[in-house]
Design an enzyme around this catalytic site. Structure first.
Site, PDB file in Angstrom:
ATOM      1  N   ARG A   1       9.532  12.723 -38.972  1.00 58.51           N
ATOM      2  CA  ARG A   1       9.522  13.978 -38.189  1.00 58.51           C
ATOM      3  C   ARG A   1       9.841  13.742 -36.701  1.00 58.51           C
ATOM      4  NH1 ARG A   1       9.061  15.567 -42.846  1.00 58.51           N
ATOM      5  NH2 ARG A   1       7.949  17.428 -43.525  1.00 58.51           N
TER       6      ARG A   1
ATOM      7  N   GLU B   1       3.225  19.966 -35.837  1.00 60.85           N
ATOM      8  CA  GLU B   1       4.634  19.571 -35.889  1.00 60.85           C
ATOM      9  C   GLU B   1       5.495  20.755 -35.454  1.00 60.85           C
ATOM     10  OE1 GLU B   1       6.693  18.424 -39.467  1.00 60.85           O
ATOM     11  OE2 GLU B   1       6.807  20.482 -40.117  1.00 60.85           O
TER      12      GLU B   1
ATOM     13  N   SER C   1       4.800  23.167 -42.957  1.00 55.60           N
ATOM     14  CA  SER C   1       3.684  22.336 -42.501  1.00 55.60           C
ATOM     15  C   SER C   1       3.432  22.624 -41.024  1.00 55.60           C
ATOM     16  CB  SER C   1       4.026  20.859 -42.632  1.00 55.60           C
ATOM     17  OG  SER C   1       4.366  20.538 -43.948  1.00 55.60           O
TER      18      SER C   1
HETATM   19  N1  EPU Z   1      -3.307  17.771 -50.642  1.00 59.01           N
HETATM   20  C1  EPU Z   1      -4.546  18.285 -50.892  1.00 59.01           C
HETATM   21  N2  EPU Z   1      -4.828  19.558 -50.488  1.00 59.01           N
HETATM   22  C2  EPU Z   1      -3.913  20.328 -49.861  1.00 59.01           C
HETATM   23  C3  EPU Z   1      -2.648  19.802 -49.584  1.00 59.01           C
HETATM   24  C4  EPU Z   1      -2.361  18.513 -49.988  1.00 59.01           C
HETATM   25  O1  EPU Z   1      -5.414  17.606 -51.459  1.00 59.01           O
HETATM   26  O2  EPU Z   1      -4.247  21.476 -49.533  1.00 59.01           O
HETATM   27  C5  EPU Z   1      -2.977  16.414 -51.115  1.00 59.01           C
HETATM   28  C6  EPU Z   1      -2.004  16.465 -52.290  1.00 59.01           C
HETATM   29  O3  EPU Z   1      -2.668  16.604 -53.510  1.00 59.01           O
HETATM   30  C7  EPU Z   1      -1.283  15.155 -52.169  1.00 59.01           C
HETATM   31  C8  EPU Z   1      -1.249  14.920 -50.662  1.00 59.01           C
HETATM   32  O4  EPU Z   1      -2.279  15.728 -50.094  1.00 59.01           O
HETATM   33  O5  EPU Z   1      -2.037  14.127 -52.740  1.00 59.01           O
HETATM   34  C9  EPU Z   1       0.100  15.271 -50.046  1.00 59.01           C
HETATM   35  O6  EPU Z   1       0.408  16.627 -50.343  1.00 59.01           O
HETATM   36  P1  EPU Z   1       1.906  17.118 -50.567  1.00 59.01           P
HETATM   37  O7  EPU Z   1       2.598  16.263 -51.569  1.00 59.01           O
HETATM   38  O8  EPU Z   1       1.884  18.583 -50.833  1.00 59.01           O
HETATM   39  O9  EPU Z   1       2.654  16.808 -49.222  1.00 59.01           O
HETATM   40  P2  EPU Z   1       2.197  16.832 -47.705  1.00 59.01           P
HETATM   41  O10 EPU Z   1       2.066  15.448 -47.217  1.00 59.01           O
HETATM   42  O11 EPU Z   1       1.033  17.742 -47.531  1.00 59.01           O
HETATM   43  C10 EPU Z   1       4.653  16.672 -46.806  1.00 59.01           C
HETATM   44  C11 EPU Z   1       5.578  17.422 -45.904  1.00 59.01           C
HETATM   45  C12 EPU Z   1       6.071  18.685 -46.579  1.00 59.01           C
HETATM   46  C13 EPU Z   1       6.789  18.278 -47.852  1.00 59.01           C
HETATM   47  C14 EPU Z   1       5.810  17.514 -48.729  1.00 59.01           C
HETATM   48  C15 EPU Z   1       6.459  16.960 -49.981  1.00 59.01           C
HETATM   49  C16 EPU Z   1       4.812  16.877 -43.675  1.00 59.01           C
HETATM   50  C17 EPU Z   1       4.192  17.363 -42.402  1.00 59.01           C
HETATM   51  N3  EPU Z   1       4.902  17.758 -44.659  1.00 59.01           N
HETATM   52  O12 EPU Z   1       3.507  17.487 -47.011  1.00 59.01           O
HETATM   53  O13 EPU Z   1       7.004  19.290 -45.705  1.00 59.01           O
HETATM   54  O14 EPU Z   1       7.263  19.415 -48.548  1.00 59.01           O
HETATM   55  O15 EPU Z   1       5.317  16.364 -48.006  1.00 59.01           O
HETATM   56  O16 EPU Z   1       7.251  15.884 -49.648  1.00 59.01           O
HETATM   57  O17 EPU Z   1       5.229  15.727 -43.751  1.00 59.01           O
HETATM   58  C18 EPU Z   1       7.295  20.940 -44.042  1.00 59.01           C
HETATM   59  O18 EPU Z   1       7.592  20.039 -43.281  1.00 59.01           O
HETATM   60  O19 EPU Z   1       7.290  22.143 -43.675  1.00 59.01           O
HETATM   61  C19 EPU Z   1       6.903  20.626 -45.391  1.00 59.01           C
HETATM   62  C20 EPU Z   1       6.475  21.553 -46.224  1.00 59.01           C
END
Ligand code: EPU
Length: 337
Positions: free
Chosen positions: A163, A333, A235
């Site tokens: 990012r 972000e 996010s």
């Molecule tokens: N999780 C939870 N509770 C929640 C959300 C997430 O327990 O409410 C856990 C999930 O179960 C998983 C981990 O946290 O084990 C990561 O969750 P997720 O795969 O949904 O991804 P993220 O790290 O929360 C990032 C990006 C997203 C992207 C996803 C998938 C950032 C800031 N965000 O989210 O990007 O879609 O990975 O790759 O890096 C965006 O930038 O707008 C965005 C949506």
């Protein structure tokens, strides 16, 4: 060609849907348009507003907003194994992904359905499901507002990281992205390592480009709110990068906590801010017109009629709770204006 709007309502131009106004907004197409703007009446205060998916307005904007509207896609090189494209900044990111998938070009499919314009993609190096824009970007072409020149910056010079890019640092307030060049592969390169993706792809019959795109769209649609229904900026926070010792302390207490190794950096670990916020009990939490999304805690939503200040107040509350519960700092972000 440029189009100038004065005293314009921004509600339709920011995905949070907050109602703020801008003194002037100029839609532009070319470097010559920008040259006119910056040589005739150089604006003291300006900001590039693409599709407004990653910007939160907390007050009326008393400067100039510059919105790229040229959307052309051209093939600049091709061989048996790859195709290189030049895409103008105003093109819609997901339409470009679909364009590539239709033509059998690999590299962007994991980035399906990310709300963004092409010009915004390199700024925060958009990423999802184990892929980042930097994996396919070769050159970013920008207008330099200091000397009114057009500069081509190779990927290596863009300082891409999670990012992050040079456009958020040294070139912030300097560069206006005009076009981005990409190199896509004609040879299949499925990237299925992240979370639910492989299961969703297999359920669709295997790793074709179309199946991967459909799988990613399905996962995103389940977890992330549609901005047309519920205002949001994806996010709201970045996933925090912490010392291994901090992650180990938390893992000892919460063995189920997600953590991600970083390429070439053994001393730090990336944590999932969504998990931390969820575990702090804030998923689905609502404060007046704003709330934490009930299916992905990393996303803050406008339940209707929210102001930017309300979103900020909620985001500060979320940061405080995560800090006091886990001792970890999370930062937005989203660009806050
Ligand atoms: N999780 C939870 N509770 C929640 C959300 C997430 O327990 O409410 C856990 C999930 O179960 C998983 C981990 O946290 O084990 C990561 O969750 P997720 O795969 O949904 O991804 P993220 O790290 O929360 C990032 C990006 C997203 C992207 C996803 C998938 C950032 C800031 N965000 O989210 O990007 O879609 O990975 O790759 O890096 C965006 O930038 O707008 C965005 C949506």
């Amino acid at each position: 060609m440029k189009r100038i709007y004065n005293d314009i309502n921004l509600a339709e131009r920011n995905s949070f849907g907050v109602v703020q106004r801008a003194k002037t907004l100029i839609e532009f197409e070319t470097a010559d348009d920008l040259r006119e703007i910056f040589s005739e009446q150089r604006p003291d205060k300006w900001y590039v507003l693409g599709e407004g998916n990653n910007t939160l307005f907390t007050r009326d904007w008393d400067g100039v907003l510059l919105t790229p509207v040229a959307r052309g896609v051209s093939v600049i090189d091709e061989d048996d194994d790859s195709m290189s494209l030049r895409v103008e900044a105003g093109a819609n990111w997901d339409e470009l992904v679909e364009w590539c998938v239709e033509r059998g070009l690999w590299g962007m499919e994991n980035l399906s359905l990310i709300p963004s314009s092409v010009g915004a993609a390199p700024v925060q190096n958009i990423g999802a499901y184990g892929a980042e824009a930097k994996d396919v970007i070769t050159v970013v072409e920008y207008f330099d507002t200091r000397d009114l020149s057009v500069v081509r910056l190779d990927r290596e010079a863009c300082s891409f990281a999670y990012r992050e890019s040079i456009f958020k640092h040294e070139l912030k307030g300097v560069a206006i992205i005009l076009a981005v060049e990409f190199k896509l592969s004609k040879t299949p390169r499925p990237n299925l390592g992240y979370g639910d993706v492989i299961g969703e792809v297999e359920a669709r019959g295997g790793a074709t480009l179309r199946n991967i795109r459909d799988a990613v769209c399905a996962i995103r649609s389940r977890k992330l709110p549609d901005t047309k229904v519920l205002g949001n900026a994806g996010s709201f926070f970045k996933n925090p990068i912490v010392d291994v010792a901090v992650a180990d302390r938390l893992t000892a207490e919460y063995p189920e906590m997600p953590r991600y190794a970083l390429p070439n950096d053994m001393a730090h670990v990336k944590l999932a801010a969504g998990w931390l916020i969820d575990k702090a009990g804030l998923k689905g939490y609502r404060e007046g017109n704003v709330g934490v999304h009930d299916r992905q805690a990393l996303v803050l939503v406008n339940h209707g009629g929210a102001t930017g200040s309300e979103v900020i107040a909620l985001s500060q509350r979320v940061c405080r709770e995560v800090k006091s519960r886990f001792g970890v700092d999370i930062v937005p972000e989203v660009n806050i204006l």
